[in-house]
Design a protein around this motif. Structure first.
Motif, short mmCIF file in Angstrom:
data_model
loop_
_atom_site.label_atom_id
_atom_site.label_comp_id
_atom_site.label_asym_id
_atom_site.label_seq_id
_atom_site.Cartn_x
_atom_site.Cartn_y
_atom_site.Cartn_z
N ALA A 182 28.98 47.63 8.99
CA ALA A 182 28.97 46.35 8.29
C ALA A 182 27.70 46.16 7.48
N TRP A 183 26.61 46.80 7.92
CA TRP A 183 25.34 46.70 7.20
C TRP A 183 25.23 47.67 6.04
N GLY A 184 26.21 48.55 5.88
CA GLY A 184 26.21 49.43 4.72
C GLY A 184 25.91 50.88 4.99
N ALA A 185 25.84 51.31 6.25
CA ALA A 185 25.62 52.73 6.54
C ALA A 185 26.72 53.57 5.89
N ASP A 186 26.36 54.76 5.42
CA ASP A 186 27.32 55.62 4.71
C ASP A 186 28.20 56.41 5.66
N ALA A 187 27.69 56.72 6.83
CA ALA A 187 28.43 57.46 7.86
C ALA A 187 27.76 57.13 9.18
N VAL A 188 28.37 57.56 10.28
CA VAL A 188 27.79 57.30 11.58
C VAL A 188 27.97 58.53 12.46
N LEU A 189 26.91 58.88 13.20
CA LEU A 189 26.96 59.99 14.14
C LEU A 189 27.15 59.39 15.53
N VAL A 190 28.20 59.83 16.22
CA VAL A 190 28.58 59.25 17.50
C VAL A 190 28.40 60.29 18.60
N GLN A 191 27.49 60.02 19.54
CA GLN A 191 27.27 60.98 20.63
C GLN A 191 27.87 60.49 21.93
N GLY A 192 28.72 61.32 22.52
CA GLY A 192 29.28 61.03 23.82
C GLY A 192 28.37 61.46 24.95
N GLY A 193 28.75 61.12 26.16
CA GLY A 193 27.91 61.33 27.33
C GLY A 193 27.59 62.77 27.65
N GLU A 194 28.37 63.73 27.12
CA GLU A 194 28.07 65.15 27.38
C GLU A 194 26.81 65.62 26.67
N GLY A 195 26.37 64.85 25.67
CA GLY A 195 25.26 65.27 24.84
C GLY A 195 23.93 65.30 25.58
N GLY A 196 22.96 66.02 25.01
CA GLY A 196 21.65 66.16 25.61
C GLY A 196 20.70 65.07 25.16
N GLY A 197 19.55 64.96 25.84
CA GLY A 197 18.58 63.92 25.53
C GLY A 197 19.11 62.57 25.94
N PRO A 250 15.57 68.96 27.50
CA PRO A 250 16.75 68.21 27.08
C PRO A 250 17.90 69.16 26.77
N SER A 251 19.08 68.82 27.24
CA SER A 251 20.21 69.73 27.03
C SER A 251 21.53 69.01 27.27
N GLY A 252 22.52 69.36 26.48
CA GLY A 252 23.86 68.90 26.74
C GLY A 252 24.51 69.77 27.81
N GLN A 253 25.61 69.26 28.37
CA GLN A 253 26.36 70.05 29.35
C GLN A 253 26.88 71.35 28.76
N VAL A 254 26.98 71.37 27.45
CA VAL A 254 27.50 72.54 26.74
C VAL A 254 26.64 73.78 26.97
#
Length: 357
Positions: free
Chosen positions: A132-147, A317-321
């Motif tokens: 809504a604020w005008g971002a061009d795209a969004v990166l969405v991280q799920g719980g499997e991700g690191g950090g 820092p590490s993802g489950q991957v």
């Protein structure tokens, strides 16, 4: 034969492939970012562990190494966020990514300068807000991700966000091969972002002995803990993480304060700047003061492991991957393999015969 998967993300940022290397502190430096860019993906330079002069030099080095588009990850709550935005504008950096949502004014300033704005989020409501604020795209991280990570799995979070916003969605958390890229595209995402997988490449400057520690880890060797810095943080188990789990946060404060002072010196921050950054972080993340001091200590713990090469003295820092990775390709080899495999999977599914029961 070169295979290409063209998505709205490619058109938006000008890359050949819908693959993003995330802005990992101490890891995503000029070498990794330029190798990703030359391989056809979007490399993101991590600036949170750089002073502004270091960041300027790093941007110049990336430009010397590649003519391809790249991005810089910024902390929206940093004292010098405005200066860093001005730097990106002067240098003509293609993408500004944010670990925390920037305010609407910063988004507008970057967009007016022709810079693509891609905040990272971990919840649907945050994606709706930045869109809504005008971002061009969004990166969405799920719980499997690191950090720093959230509680919702990527396979549940990505479809929620895709349904909620009309800007390109980049899926992160749990991706390492072409099957994952294909799955993300089928969910409606415009590409994938990976951190641990890019850390585990020959182009990553992480010491080889540390990479071997990652290679030896299983999917079950990571944990999510708030004991290190007050926020849920996924990492490989080390002596430091185990000690943090056993001991109370107040017992760790003296060491954390020393580390935070060391980080201040390394970044060239004034005491006023350090306090201002702390107040902004406390407000944004609602941390009590003792947790805030632990959070200020975290970059030095990561540096001890990923830069100084002593895993047991810091955090990884590490993802489950991590448990799915068994090789160290170059960035170009990694991206080419991902895209080729994804194209094959999508083509196979497209030719699958569907019949009535």
């Amino acid at each position: 034969m070169t295979v290409s998967l063209r998505t709205p993300l490619c058109d938006l940022v000008g890359v050949r492939h819908p693959v993003v290397q995330t802005g990992m502190g101490w890891v995503a430096g000029p070498r990794l970012v330029s190798a990703t860019a030359n391989g056809g993906g979007l490399g993101i330079l991590a600036s949170a562990t750089m002073g502004i002069e270091q960041l300027t030099d790093a941007i110049h080095e990336v430009k010397e190494r590649t003519d391809e588009p790249f991005g810089v990850n910024l902390r929206a709550d940093a004292e010098d966020a405005e200066q860093r935005v001005d730097l990106l504008i002067r240098e003509g950096v293609r993408v500004a990514s944010f670990a925390l949502a920037p305010n609407q004014r910063l988004i507008g300033k970057l967009k007016d300068a022709g810079i693509v704005v891609i905040p990272s989020v971990g919840a649907r409501r945050h994606a709706e807000k930045v869109a809504a604020w005008g971002a061009d795209a969004v990166l969405v991280q799920g719980g499997e991700g690191g950090g720093h990570t959230g509680p919702v799995a990527t396979t549940l979070l990505v479809p929620q966000v895709v349904d909620a916003v009309d800007i390109p969605v980049i899926a992160a958390g749990g991706f390492f091969d072409g099957r994952g890229l294909a799955a993300a595209l089928c969910y409606g995402a415009a590409g994938v972002a990976m951190g641990t997988r890019f850390l585990m490449t020959r182009d990553s400057a992480v010491p080889d002995e540390v990479k071997q520690r990652y290679l030896a880890s299983a999917c079950t060797d990571t944990l999510v803990t708030s004991r290190v810095d007050g926020l849920p943080h996924r990492m490989i188990r080390t002596d430091v993480s185990d000690s943090a789990e056993r001991s109370g946060s107040l017992r760790r404060l003296p060491g954390a304060i020393r580390q935070a002072v060391g980080f201040k010196r390394m970044m060239g921050l004034s005491w006023r700047g350090l306090v201002t950054d702390g107040l902004a972080m406390r407000k944004a993340q609602q941390l009590p003061w003792h947790r805030l001091l632990l959070a200020a200590n975290t970059p030095m713990l990561i540096k001890a492991a990923l830069v100084d090469g002593d895993p047991e003295a810091g955090i990884l820092p590490s993802g489950q991957v991590v448990g799915m990775i068994d090789d160290l390709p170059s960035c170009a080899e990694l991206i080419d393999g991902l895209v080729t495999e994804a194209a094959s999977v999508l083509q196979t599914n497209a030719t699958t015969q569907v019949t009535d029961a």
